[in-house]
Design an enzyme around this catalytic site. Structure first.
Site, PDB file in Angstrom:
ATOM      1  CD  GLU A  10      -2.931  -1.117   2.338  1.00  0.00           C
ATOM      2  OE1 GLU A  10      -4.105  -1.392   2.081  1.00  0.00           O
ATOM      3  OE2 GLU A  10      -2.534  -0.813   3.483  1.00  0.00           O
ATOM      4  CG  ASP A  17      -7.418  -5.136   5.293  1.00  0.00           C
ATOM      5  OD1 ASP A  17      -6.886  -5.450   6.365  1.00  0.00           O
ATOM      6  OD2 ASP A  17      -7.489  -3.965   4.877  1.00  0.00           O
ATOM      7  CD  GLU A  60      -9.716  -0.835   8.116  1.00  0.00           C
ATOM      8  OE1 GLU A  60      -8.847  -1.443   8.792  1.00  0.00           O
ATOM      9  OE2 GLU A  60      -9.508  -0.437   6.956  1.00  0.00           O
TER      10      GLU A  60
END
Lengths: 719, 719
Positions: B305, B379, B407
């Site tokens: 990333e 993820d 998240e």
């Protein structure tokens, strides 16, 4: 009940024997601690607060007053007063003219207005708290608790108070992402994300604290505003906060970005004279008032530091303010329009620009506009002269803006009680007069409305409140919130008396210790001036974050961003000539004031280099040269900062271990940073003056290059 | 003392009669509440904790154990145990083999290792807490308090525990400006600005909470690391935190940015094989270890990333990790190297990329490197299959990474107890075997080191801790911190038992209420899966902030950022074919597992669309078509979310008013957002399938365009 009360007395006594960690305080309770009283004091409070008598079907505001009295008396005595239907000895009676029987009605209630209160013993053992409104009763309840908390015997409380200003408002520079511009107390207390569904308990405690001071307004978001704050989801969030704050007499306001309709792509321009723009704002105001019937209005920062404004369309500040004012006027709202403007393309002394821009507009603003003026002409420096607009716009309501958060005075790390700074501005003689008056007005009298008929008066304070457990980032910074609130209620109050009142409620009422804490507070701001910007120096701090000394900075894009612009030090001397031989900013003051400040010999030493550029060997009243005096002031500042530490250490027996240690840790930093300021500034000024250090002055600990190389990434409060 | 104790008993009884606001809890005490016991329970604790016997000259760690026992017993009984020199009835004796007399020495202490403990009654009325180290004693003290706090009679406590993993570590994704990536509990608890001078009390309470669970490491900063964290000022700040955490058995670690020396302009490259780079890291490690002798080591996110890494220089992950490992090895440090990588230019199924990259490096890492692998291959989705690397790198210590912060599971707003998610991964059968073993290994066994000789084992959890008063943003999110800690100690523990243990300490021990709270917790995560991503769907949330549904997003720069990449829904069907006819990610699993998941009929329904693309009319075990089943699951999720609210409402009598209301407010939001997820997803999937809604399924409340137009500026946790 009697036996319980005895037992609870014993409990409270025992609590004092609990282990250290159990007694420690974290500061969350602010000055509303209501800690146990002992002996005769406790007995006296119990005797005078056995019952509470209130109007039938109490409003949420009266309920808040009753809750606070219960909480306070419970905390101080271990026993909460009970509700009673009629007044007997031991009663506290809350009432308005409508609810009070004649025998319990104090005289001259009408003169209390909408927010005043009176506390009076109206019958043996009966305390009456009277007001014309429920908000007045709430203020009276807090006043009773404050009196008891500062050691006034309950049978001696006799108080009558009316606020001298109408709008007593905190300005939160809180962003929608929960960061806070110039915030040093953690993130914003507004959990915008969770609103409107989740209403934190903390909002109520915030409201209680403000109501205890009489603060009656809160601008919830940063003056550098985002357009989203005026969209439907954020209006709903704002409405939820308004619902929480309303019972405490607090109205919410929002900062509005002038170009909002354009940026939301709902108009093609933001020109204040374009009908579609005015119509958009009227519709927007209607939408807001549907959700928040008592919405206070808008605060606007326009055409300043990159913010959009009416001048983008060649319109005046009055054009912009009046267009917004027309939108909120039908609902009783106001516009607070900031005079803090300075322009990129303007070569004129920055200290002059607000006056140049606004003074000619006097009389041109709609009746529901206040022009909000910072205390001084630059920007919340440790010391500034009062702003020349005060007294110079006799047809315009001026709202004074103080900064409670210490952007330029050591963040929440340094101890600096701002009461004396506020008082210094408020008591400044403007040299201007009211229409029919003989004597000149102080700044306080100007903002109290001596020149402008009608009710619009106010004071704003840029809040130092965040999510930190201490609210303000340190225990002593709570005093600055407190002092702002008390001075907004009465701008002519004494900052020393306020310090005493705060410290008695916050730390201790042991007289010797209280004396020492007050003295330490009263000395603290002058210490900061001495080690940062003595003798009228200003704006010589680090770029952007404003942390630490950086008098050498000379490379920023706009001249007036650079410290060298403000001190102008070189081989020939130091200081900004604002007399007629220089920028003549002095001409903006009334003749008497201007005349006094025109001559270095009659200018107060504290403002000398603000108004004058002088050679290094200029003789000072002390007999020293200017250069030697400057060094002496920096040394004095360091000595004073170290003194704060020593004096606080001696107070250990009077403060709980936790708060004492938390203050002490910050005072260690302050002493070290005072030394840093002194060393870096002397090293720099020596480098430009080319002079040897005056005799007896110790050289800086490091070479100048060391100080210039320091960097502070991730400093707080800087967007 | 006896009469005091009676009086204090009375005090505690009275405390229960205090007004509501005095009893309310704000959650700061976590599961370490130590609230008053009554009657026989209180008497039993008093009887067994009259005195504390500890080694002479106790270390700070033993002092912490004694302090905690005193605090706990004081809280539960009103009387703190006193220090005693020798063991008599009523004593709790803390001792190591060196300090315990033979008669009080439990057997087989050596097998406890460095962190285990035993609690045993060794003489009438004498409780011995024994361990080989002071940290073991601290863990034992917390275990004793946990046992009492969950209702075990003090004379029945008989416990022997040894952690199954060596490194039990929180990963704080905390930035140096005090924001927190994917943080939903306020700003970072680390007040970097005020450190190292100001050490908040909260740091100690953080350490206590972690020590109570056996968490023994904390990575202080975000894996997306800044170079400044490794400069001198930040090393000093880190050292100050290490000093606070050390007595609690907690080592600090730092996330390191791979290009740090280059970005600090101290080298000309960050190539791990360049001698100057390796030398820089050795010097840097030496500098850190001078300040922090027990520094844990580095966590590194490299070539993922946008982060820099060894591949920027055509070196492998092993080259990078081993270079850093060499720098910390002389000091006993480790490197935790993340396997979470996926590359912009790589067209391969993202779920495959970590395995493709890392599996071939098995055996190539230095002995003090752990490869840190997320629980699933994408993820931290509400549900993922276990990561195929577990069991596939038999020569490399694998550290499991869970995300405690939610998240993708509703931030701190939705109630989702993650224990079952963690357990699901840990109990997954990898189909891989240890060298000599007959049976296959679970993920838990893999990370416990069944395949790799030597001591390096560990589990990491991305913390959900912030400055919010609740620490975790909501009361129930504290359970996720708790569950992570307990599972890191014993990866084979039961998430249900952990929920019960937590709820008993946090809310109530009334059996019926406790049963209800545990049941509600155990159902909560499945509810989230149902209303967000049922049947193996994944990664269909909003862009960037990851809030709310956005299955329609198809316009992001990289294919694997788009939800449509993951669900592939169109008229023909829905799901990601990861079998041999598709990306063949399945081939990364052991043959037994791969075979089972290769066929939709043997694939667990919960993972169906993770591995298979199927037509809308695919028949499901329920007899419904896939389309009808999908709708039914979304409906079930909404029903379950509403059920959480109803079930919590019924628990009001058992929870204090404040915490009950704070949970209830969030459950209202959760129910509304569950409906939103369901409506938006069904509206979208219907639009691509072109099918009518299955019979009995209510249409979405709004048209699809409404959901697509929703925007969430200033959502928290998104940098």
């Amino acid at each position: 009940m009697k036996s319980w009360s005895k037992l609870l007395g014993a409990v409270l006594a025992l609590a004092l024997l609990a282990p250290a960690w159990a007694q420690e305080e974290d500061g969350y309770d602010l000055w509303l601690r209501y800690r146990p009283l002992a002996g005769a004091e406790r007995a006296a409070v119990l005797r005078h607060a056995r019952t509470l008598v209130a109007p039938a079907a109490p409003s949420p505001t009266v309920q808040a007053a009753l809750d606070e009295l219960r909480r306070g008396v419970q905390g101080m005595t271990g026993r909460a007063p009970t509700a009673a239907g009629r007044a007997a000895a031991g009663a506290i009676v809350l009432g308005t003219p409508a609810s009070l029987p004649a025998a319990l009605r104090p005289s001259a209630l009408a003169a209390l207005g909408r927010e005043g209160y009176v506390i009076r013993r109206m019958a043996p053992g009966v305390t009456v708290i009277a007001a014309n409104t429920d908000t007045g009763l709430l203020y009276g309840a807090f006043a009773w608790l404050r009196a008891v908390g500062t050691g006034v015997a309950p049978d001696r409380i006799d108080e009558r108070a009316v606020p001298k200003l109408q709008l007593r408002v905190l300005n939160h520079w809180d962003n929608l992402d929960r960061t806070v511009e110039r915030g040093y107390a953690g993130e914003s207390i507004w959990d915008w994300w969770a609103l409107p569904d989740v209403r934190e308990r903390r909002y109520v405690d915030y409201a209680r604290a403000n109501a205890s001071l009489g603060i009656n307004g809160a601008v919830l978001n940063n003056v550098n505003a985002k357009p989203e704050i005026l969209t439907a989801p954020w209006i709903a969030k704002t409405a939820a906060l308004a619902d929480v704050l309303r019972p405490y007499g607090i109205r919410v306001y929002l900062s509005a970005r002038f170009s909002t309709p354009l940026e939301l792509q709902e108009t093609d321009t933001a020109d204040p004279l374009a009908p579609e723009v005015a119509a958009w704002w009227r519709r927007k105001a209607d939408e807001i008032y549907r959700a928040i019937p008592d919405f206070g209005g808008f605060l606007v920062k326009a055409n300043s530091e990159g913010q959009p404004g009416p001048q983008d369309y060649r319109r005046s500040h009055a054009d912009g303010a009046n267009m917004l004012a027309a939108a909120v006027a039908p609902h009783g709202g106001v516009v607070m329009w900031r005079a803090f403007v300075y322009a990129a393309e303007n070569p004129v002394d920055r200290a002059r620009q607000a006056y140049d821009e606004f003074q000619p507009l006097d009389g041109k603003f709609a009746p529901n506009v206040l022009v909000q003026v910072k205390n001084g002409p630059i920007d919340f420096q440790p010391r500034e002269p009062f702003h020349p607009l005060f007294g110079a716009m006799p047809k315009t309501p001026l709202m004074l803006e103080f900064q409670i958060t210490k952007e330029y005075l050591g963040y929440a790390t340094h101890l600096a009680y701002l009461g004396p700074l506020f008082e210094e501005t408020l008591r400044s003689e403007t040299g201007r007069k009211a229409a029919q008056a003989a004597a000149g007005l102080t700044v306080a009298q100007v903002i109290e409305g001596a020149q402008v008929p009608g009710p619009l008066t106010g004071m704003a304070g840029v809040a130092n409140i965040g999510s930190a457990r201490t609210w303000s980032g340190s225990h002593f910074d709570q005093a600055n919130w407190y002092a702002f609130g008390r001075l907004a209620w009465d701008p002519q109050a004494s900052s020393r008396a306020i310090a005493r009142e705060w410290a008695a409620q916050t730390f201790t009422r042991v007289p010797r210790a209280l004396d020492d804490i007050v003295a330490l507070m009263m000395d603290s701001r002058e210490a900061v001036v001495n080690y940062m910007t003595p003798l009228g120096l200003h704006h010589i701090m680090g770029t952007g974050h404003h942390h630490g000394p950086a008098p050498w900075v000379a490379d920023l894009a706009r001249p007036e961003w650079n410290p060298v612009y403000y001190h102008k030090a070189d081989r020939g001397g130091i200081g900004f000539d604002r007399t007629s031989t220089g920028s003549n900013a002095l001409a903006q003051y009334a003749p008497g004031v201007a005349q006094r400040y025109a001559d270095p010999r009659t200018t107060p030493e504290t403002l000398l280099l603000w108004f004058h550029r002088l050679p290094w060997d200029h003789p000072m009243p002390s007999g020293r040269t200017l250069w030697a005096e400057l060094a002496a002031r920096y040394d004095l500042g360091v000595t004073q900062a170290r003194g704060l530490r020593t004096r606080w250490a001696a107070l250990a027996p009077f403060v709980d271990v936790r708060r004492h240690a938390e203050v002490a840790a910050r005072l260690d930093v302050q002493a070290a940073e005072a030394q840093w300021w002194r060393d870096a500034c002397l090293a720099y000024f020596q480098s430009v003056s080319g002079l040897p250090l005056p005799p007896g002055v110790r050289p800086p600990a490091q070479p100048l290059e060391y100080y210039k190389a320091l960097r502070f990434p991730y400093a707080p409060g800087h967007g």
